[in-house]
Scaffold this active site. Structure first.
Site, mmCIF file in Angstrom:
data_model
loop_
_atom_site.group_PDB
_atom_site.id
_atom_site.type_symbol
_atom_site.label_atom_id
_atom_site.label_comp_id
_atom_site.label_asym_id
_atom_site.label_seq_id
_atom_site.Cartn_x
_atom_site.Cartn_y
_atom_site.Cartn_z
ATOM 1 C CB THR A 1 -0.932 0.003 1.229
ATOM 2 O OG1 THR A 1 -1.700 -1.207 1.244
ATOM 3 C CG2 THR A 1 -1.861 1.194 1.199
ATOM 4 C CD GLN B 1 -4.894 -2.980 0.617
ATOM 5 O OE1 GLN B 1 -4.795 -3.690 -0.380
ATOM 6 N NE2 GLN B 1 -5.004 -3.484 1.833
ATOM 7 C CD GLN C 1 -9.263 -1.747 -0.251
ATOM 8 O OE1 GLN C 1 -9.994 -2.436 -0.943
ATOM 9 N NE2 GLN C 1 -8.451 -2.264 0.652
ATOM 10 C CG ASP C 2 -6.477 1.772 1.461
ATOM 11 O OD1 ASP C 2 -7.572 1.780 2.031
ATOM 12 O OD2 ASP C 2 -5.574 0.974 1.747
ATOM 13 C CG ASP D 1 -10.853 0.935 5.265
ATOM 14 O OD1 ASP D 1 -11.945 1.132 5.814
ATOM 15 O OD2 ASP D 1 -10.269 -0.171 5.300
ATOM 16 N NE ARG E 1 -12.741 -1.165 7.408
ATOM 17 C CZ ARG E 1 -12.533 -2.351 6.846
ATOM 18 N NH1 ARG E 1 -13.067 -3.437 7.371
ATOM 19 N NH2 ARG E 1 -11.791 -2.457 5.758
ATOM 20 C CD1 TRP F 1 -5.736 -0.878 9.614
ATOM 21 C CD2 TRP F 1 -4.815 1.148 9.306
ATOM 22 N NE1 TRP F 1 -4.576 -1.044 8.886
ATOM 23 C CE2 TRP F 1 -3.991 0.180 8.689
ATOM 24 C CE3 TRP F 1 -4.443 2.497 9.230
ATOM 25 C CZ2 TRP F 1 -2.818 0.514 8.011
ATOM 26 C CZ3 TRP F 1 -3.284 2.825 8.553
ATOM 27 C CH2 TRP F 1 -2.487 1.846 7.962
#
Length: 546
Positions: free
Chosen positions: A311, A341, A363-364, A385, A461, A463
């Site tokens: 990532t 990611q 994502q990310d 996220d 949420r 991590w």
């Protein structure tokens, strides 16, 4: 799979801390040689640690003799100097792993990232230790980041463990993390209780009923000076020629190193720049100025699905040089909705400012990795996220957009705006959203109206164990689930995170069904999350962009 591994690592880290603290905490009547070496100064200072007895054992055997009557600042500096000594060993160990891992792309990448991260950690911890005021906001921010980089290295190596060499390195890194955590906890105690170490206690968070004091800003609102990027560009970039450079990276490479005063402005003309851009640590006070969101676009398509890429490495634009600023452009990652990611922008730089910047991905999307960051009037889009990291970041008047991605018709999909990654309660980090709008794209709304049950959106949420995120005076659309927040897995971090809301509006702001482990911020403490108090913005954000 990556999310399962992330949870596993978080749980492993907690298990190691628990095991370390219990196995190395002999009962009082079974004093060990190491505990017998503890001085009164170390004993009192270690009251600030999460694990006081193991702190005494670590420090009694590793820090140099303290001068008689050493004050709190000297004790903290001694602890950090001990970490700095071990950081040099850790970097050598990572280099040895790199040299031995040519046949393993993932291990090679992890070791290379470790070397970079440990270099950052050494730099930040050195700056904190040598600060004239070790309890200053700067020193606290730098020490928090130093601990984060050590954890990130440990995590990266744990993912690729499989040799005794790597196993020994992770064990060494774990001890280093605990040592730096001891020092950071002492910093937190110094800030809260003052220099009398007899009064010190372990760090607490809002879940324990502790908020940082609200202080009147020094120096007024905004740091003054011209709006960033309003000065004439020092160099220009364009696709068709007629400028100084044809690529953004070439312009970055041309910038002076370690610029202390003024800014180096890179004007980026309208166009799509398909390139991976890296702003290294020594390239400070750089400014990217485009011709508008969607008009000046820097794009890439790296994702963690590629062997040898994690990532951290997927960012289209990644910045390590302090004082980075950008406005009127788009950072994009086009790896797509089926990729894992895939970061559009990562900042590991202190005093980062993005104004009217679009961050586009799935994502990310935004990796707000570390230190102090400020986002004003930005558009940030994604799915899972998509705002994550362990920085102290303030988002002011930003548009947060959920975009669609493939989902299981039987199970639906769950989208989470944030995943903050604070691993230690003494880290001065968290995400603050003020006056933002949490909404969705037109395509997402069409799907939502057809099958609302299948499209679930949450504010965040956890991590990591001490995740901290707050939304103040934001407008929350109907797409937000009534629960507001989503667990990571089971009850992980639900007793230690802090997720707060204050005077939000909109159909998604109905509080009657919020999860019990989220909170409503008391009015008297809302000021703790102001830009001035949380990231000292009045001292460094240009006034015209504040």
């Amino acid at each position: 799979m990556a999310r399962i591994l992330s949870l596993f690592l978080s749980l492993l880290f907690l298990a190691m801390i628990s095991s370390f603290s219990s196995s190395s905490h002999p009962r009082r009547h079974k004093a060990t040689a190491s505990s017998a070496l503890s001085t009164p100064e170390i004993h009192d200072a270690c009251k600030a640690s999460r694990f006081p007895e193991s702190c005494e054992q670590r420090l009694s055997n590793s820090i140099p003799s303290l001068p008689p009557g050493a004050d709190s600042a000297q004790i903290i500096a001694a602890v950090f100097n001990s970490s700095l000594s071990n950081l040099q060993t850790a970097r050598s160990t990572a280099k040895a792993i790199l040299d031995a891992s040519a046949a393993d792309r993932n291990r090679t990448n992890a070791a290379r990232n470790c070397i970079e991260l440990l270099s950052y950690s050494e730099n930040r911890l050195s700056a904190a230790t040598s600060s004239p005021n070790i309890s200053s906001p700067d020193a606290r921010a730098w020490a928090s980041a130093a601990l984060l980089y050590q954890y990130d290295c440990w995590s990266a190596l744990t993912y690729v463990n499989g040799t005794s060499q790597v196993a020994d390195a992770t064990a060494f890194m774990f001890d280093l993390i605990n040592r730096t955590s001891d020092g950071l906890s002492m910093l937190a105690a110094l800030q809260r209780y003052g220099g009398d170490t007899a009064k010190w206690a372990p760090p607490q968070t809002e879940r324990d009923g502790y908020w940082a004091p609200v202080e009147e800003p020094a120096g007024g609102a905004g740091a003054g000076g011209s709006p960033f990027g309003d000065d004439a560009p020092d160099v220009t970039v364009c696709k068709a020629g007629g400028c100084d450079y044809r690529t953004v990276q070439a312009a970055v490479d041309s910038a002076p190193a370690n610029l202390r005063t003024g800014r180096f402005v890179i004007g980026i003309k309208e166009g799509v720049y398909d390139e991976i851009v890296r702003v290294p640590f020594e390239k400070t006070n750089l400014v990217f100025v485009g011709n508008g969101m969607g008009r000046t676009v820097i794009t890439g398509n790296l994702s963690a699905d590629v062997v040898g890429v994690n990532t951290y490495n997927t960012a289209t634009v990644a910045v390590a040089g302090d004082g980075f600023m950008a406005r009127e452009l788009t950072f994009r990652n086009t790896a797509g909705p089926t990729a894992h990611q895939a970061v559009a922008f990562r900042s590991s730089a202190d005093l980062t400012v993005l104004h009217t910047v679009e961050l586009s991905g799935h994502q990310d999307t935004l990796y707000a990795h570390s230190l102090r960051q400020y986002y004003k009037s930005c558009v940030i889009s994604g799915t899972v996220d998509f705002i994550f990291g362990n920085s102290a970041a303030v988002f002011e008047s930003c548009l947060i957009l959920i975009v669609p991605h493939p989902f299981n018709p039987k199970k639906g999909e769950s989208d989470t705006v944030t995943a903050h990654g604070r691993t230690d309660p003494a880290q001065f980090t968290g995400f603050v959203f003020h006056g933002c709008n949490v909404n969705a794209t037109e395509d997402y709304w069409k799907l939502y109206k057809e099958e609302a049950w299948a499209h679930r959106v949450y504010l965040g949420r956890p991590w990591k164990e001490f995740s901290r995120t707050v939304f103040l005076e934001c407008y929350l659309e109907a797409i937000l689930r009534p629960e507001g927040w989503m667990p990571w897995s089971g009850d992980f971090a639900l007793k230690t995170l802090y997720y707060g809301e204050f005077q939000n509006t909109g159909p998604g702001a109905n509080l009657t069904a919020r999860v019990p482990w989220s909170s409503q911020i008391p009015a008297e403490h809302a000021g703790a999350y102001s830009t001035d108090n949380f990231i000292q913005g009045n001292l460094w954000i240009p006034a015209a962009n504040y």
